[in-house]
Design a protein around this motif. Sequence first.
Motif, PDB file in Angstrom:
ATOM      1  N   GLY A  85       0.801  -1.216   0.000  1.00 28.15           N
ATOM      2  CA  GLY A  85       0.000   0.000   0.000  1.00 28.15           C
ATOM      3  C   GLY A  85       0.837   1.270   0.000  1.00 28.15           C
ATOM      4  O   GLY A  85       0.340   2.339  -0.339  1.00 28.15           O
ATOM      5  N   GLU A  86       2.111   1.163   0.364  1.00 27.12           N
ATOM      6  CA  GLU A  86       3.001   2.324   0.333  1.00 27.12           C
ATOM      7  C   GLU A  86       3.629   2.433  -1.052  1.00 27.12           C
ATOM      8  O   GLU A  86       3.423   1.576  -1.910  1.00 27.12           O
ATOM      9  N   GLU A  94       2.756  -3.727  -3.839  1.00 23.31           N
ATOM     10  CA  GLU A  94       1.632  -4.667  -3.770  1.00 23.31           C
ATOM     11  C   GLU A  94       1.872  -5.732  -2.703  1.00 23.31           C
ATOM     12  O   GLU A  94       0.938  -6.233  -2.100  1.00 23.31           O
TER      13      GLU A  94
END
Length: 174
Positions: A85-86, A94
């Motif tokens: 998510g970063e 992912e």
Amino acid sequence: MTTQTSPAHPDFPMLAPARDLAYSHSRSIALPIAITALEAWNLMMSDPLPLLGLAFKVRDAISSRFGVKKIGGFSGRRWETIKAGERLDFFLVEHAEPNLLVLTERDRHLDVMICIHTAPRLLTISVSVVTHNRFGRLYMLPVAPAHALIVRNMLARLVRRLNEGKSGAAAHEK
């Protein structure tokens, strides 16, 4: 230096089945020491290839005229940790674990997935690309051969840096 080149590695995530990919490439290289996938990323991106910045500027100047967002290139930033998510520069993370990073960049023209995998003394970078339209296919014409060359050179530089670090540490211990 032992290297191996092949289509995207079948044991790592891909954007689609191999038959549906517009481009796939994998390159593995033996490492002098064991490192994590994030350490490999940090080492490669903290000192990118000299012409890579210029290549990104040209890419952004041309592609932005066709509605592709500018990505600017690699920041040189070093990450201590990363999680899904970063972002690592323009790539979305992912999946992140010590031995595997799965990074993507997606737009209306094409999707790119890069997997960075480390085994005890082996590093593999595997890439898969799905194109969505004519521009995506045209974009990949120069990018595909350039990407393979860039990955080869980045891996070779990484191994040289690791070897220099090993010999520097050994000299320091004497």
